[in-house]
Design an enzyme around this catalytic site. Structure first.
Site, PDB file in Angstrom:
ATOM      1  CE1 TYR A 219      -3.799   2.374   0.603  1.00 57.79           C
ATOM      2  CE2 TYR A 219      -2.546   3.174   2.498  1.00 57.79           C
ATOM      3  CZ  TYR A 219      -3.605   3.309   1.616  1.00 57.79           C
ATOM      4  OH  TYR A 219      -4.470   4.373   1.737  1.00 57.79           O
ATOM      5  CE  LYS A 223      -3.257   5.176  -1.520  1.00 56.35           C
ATOM      6  NZ  LYS A 223      -4.293   5.857  -2.308  1.00 56.35           N
ATOM      7  CB  VAL A 255     -11.111   8.598   6.368  1.00 60.36           C
ATOM      8  CG1 VAL A 255     -12.547   9.049   6.130  1.00 60.36           C
ATOM      9  CG2 VAL A 255     -10.147   9.764   6.151  1.00 60.36           C
ATOM     10  CB  THR A 257     -13.777   4.576   4.126  1.00 58.33           C
ATOM     11  OG1 THR A 257     -12.470   4.003   4.152  1.00 58.33           O
ATOM     12  CG2 THR A 257     -13.677   6.090   4.201  1.00 58.33           C
TER      13      THR A 257
END
Ligand SMILES: NC(=O)c1ccc[n+]([C@@H]2O[C@H](COP(=O)([O-])OP(=O)(O)OC[C@H]3O[C@@H](n4cnc5c(N)ncnc54)[C@H](OP(=O)(O)O)[C@@H]3O)[C@@H](O)[C@H]2O)c1
Length: 349
Positions: A219, A223, A255, A257
Site C-alpha cells: 500500500y 501511495k 478516515v 470507510t
C-alpha cells in the site's frame, strides 16, 4: 538560547504536533491545524465539470457530494459496483435534490484494466467540451499482494498506473479547458502511509514492484508512487507551458470507510479489529476526509504539493522527494502500460 528563540521553537514544535493530530484524526482534533479549510468554503462551481474515481462511497463520495452541493454542472464517477453508485445517487437525490443526482454519469471501470480505462476516458472526453476537475481517488487499501490480469501488482495497477492512464487520456480536454481561461485542478489521493514503502524501493523493474512486500509495504509503495507522479506532472506539464493545469497529492487522514473498517480484515482477520473498531471513534468521517481533496480541486493555486488534512502543505518523505525515484517510476509506468496492453494504452503528458 534567548527566551524569544526558545518560545518560537516551542510554539513550532507544539504546532507541529497539533498539525499531525489535525491531519489524522476527526472531530474537535481536526480543528487544531495551523491552516483551516471547511467544505462550506468550496466555491460555487456552476458550469464546471468533474471526474471523480471512487466517488460512490467513502472519501470519494464526500468529495462528489460536496462538488454537487456547490452546483457542479456535470460529474462523471468511475467505480466498480452498481449497487454502491445507486445508493450514492439515492442519497444525493434525497439530500440535494433529483436535479443534482441527475448530473451524475456513472462509468463502470476497473482501474486495473488499462484498456477499459482508455475507453472510458475517451468516452468522457467525447462527451464533454470541458473538464475542470479530476479527482484520482479510487484505491486498494492495506491488503494482501495480488497480481492483475496484466500480471502487475494490483496496488500499483489500481492506485497509480490506472490513474496515470486515465489522466493521460483526459489531459487534452483539460489543457483545452485551461487554455480557455480556466484553472484546471487534479488531485491524487495519497497518504501518510507512503512512508511505509519498502526502504529498498527503486521502481527499477516490474519484478521489483511485483515482489510481495506485505500489506503495508504494498500500500505504502503505491501511495509513494502517487506523490512522485504529482511532482513529475508538475515539473513536466504545469511548469512546461500549462501553468493553469495544477496537480497536487493529498492525505485525507485516518478516515472511517470500507477500507479502514472492512478491507483491513483481509490481511489482518483478528488484529485488524484494532483499526476497524478500536480506532473508529478517533477516525475522521468521510466528509472530514474529503476536505483536503476539495481544497486541492477547487481552491489552491499551487501545484506539486502534498496537501494534508485539512489544507496543510507538508513535506513528504525523502523517497517522495527523490528525482531518481520519480524518473524511474514514470519510465517504468510508461513501459509496463505500453507492453502489457500491447500498445493499446499509453502514458502521455
Ligand atoms: N480511509 C482512510 O483512512 C484512508 C487514508 C489515506 C488514504 N486513503 C485513500 O483514500 C482513497 C479512498 O479510499 P476510502 O477510504 O474512501 O475507501 P472506500 O470507501 O473503500 O472507497 C474506495 C473507492 O474506490 C473504488 N475502487 C476500488 N477499487 C477500484 C478499482 N479497481 N477500480 C475502480 N474503482 C475502484 C471503490 O468503488 P466501489 O464503490 O464501486 O466499490 C470505492 O468507490 C483511496 O485511495 C485510499 O487509499 C484512505
Amino acid at each position: 538560547m534567548s527566551t524569544t528563540a526558545r518560545t518560537g521553537a516551542d510554539i513550532s514544535t507544539l504546532q507541529k504536533i497539533k498539525n499531525t493530530l489535525a491531519e489524522n484524526f476527526g472531530g474537535p482534533t481536526s480543528k487544531l491545524g495551523s491552516r483551516q479549510f471547511s467544505l462550506d468554503e468550496c466555491p460555487d462551481l456552476t458550469g464546471k465539470v468533474a471526474v471523480v474515481t471512487g466517488g460512490s462511497q467513502g472519501i470519494g463520495f464526500g468529495v462528489a457530494y460536496t462538488l454537487l452541493k456547490h452546483n457542479l454542472a456535470k460529474l462523471y464517477i468511475i467505480s466498480l459496483s452498481s449497487d454502491k453508485i445507486e445508493k450514492a445517487k439515492a442519497t444525493i437525490a434525497a439530500e440535494l435534490g433529483r436535479d443534482k443526482a441527475d448530473r451524475v454519469i456513472w462509468k463502470q471501470c476497473d482501474l486495473a484494466d488499462w484498456r477499459r480505462v482508455k475507453e472510458v476516458a475517451e468516452a468522457i472526453a467525447k462527451d464533454t467540451d470541458r473538464l475542470d476537475i479530476l479527482v484520482n481517488n479510487s484505491g486498494r487499501g492495506i491488503m494482501n499482494a495480488q497480481l492483475t490480469d496484466y500480471g502487475v501488482d494490483r496496488h500499483m495497477a489500481v492506485n497509480h498506473m490506472g490513474h496515470v492512464v486515465l489522466t493521460s487520456y483526459l489531459l487534452p480536454v483539460m489543457k483545452k479547458t485551461a487554455e480557455q481561461g480556466n484553472v484546471v485542478r487534479i488531485s491524487n489521493q495519497s497518504s501518510n502511509a507512503h512512508k511505509g514503502a519498502p526502504a529498498d524501493t527503486k521502481f527499477a523493474s516490474l519484478a521489483e514492484i511485483n515482489r510481495d512486500s506485505g500489506p503495508n509495504g504494498q500500500y505504502g509503495r503505491s501511495k509513494l508512487a502517487g506523490l512522485l507522479y504529482t511532482r513529475y506532472f508538475d515539473r513536466n506539464v504545469t511548469q512546461k507551458g500549462h501553468p493553469n493545469v495544477l496537480m497536487n497529492a493529498t492525505h485525507p487522514g485516518f478516515v472511517s470507510t470500507k477500507q479502514s473498517t472492512e478491507d483491513i480484515h483481509e490481511p489482518y482477520p483478528i488484529s485488524g479489529y484494532a483499526m476497524s473498531y478500536g480506532m473508529d471513534p478517533f477516525k475522521k468521517s468521510q466528509f472530514e476526509g474529503a476536505v483536503p481533496t476539495v481544497f486541492a480541486v477547487t481552491t489552491t493555486n499551487n501545484s506539486g504539493q502534498f496537501i494534508c488534512a485539512p489544507a496543510t502543505p507538508e513535506k513528504a518523505s525523502e523517497m517522495a522527494r527523490s528525482d531518481e525515484l520519480m524518473e524511474n517510476l514514470m519510465e517504468l509506468t510508461k513501459n509496463v502500460v505500453r507492453e502489457r496492453t500491447g500498445g493499446e494504452s499509453v502514458v502521455s503528458l
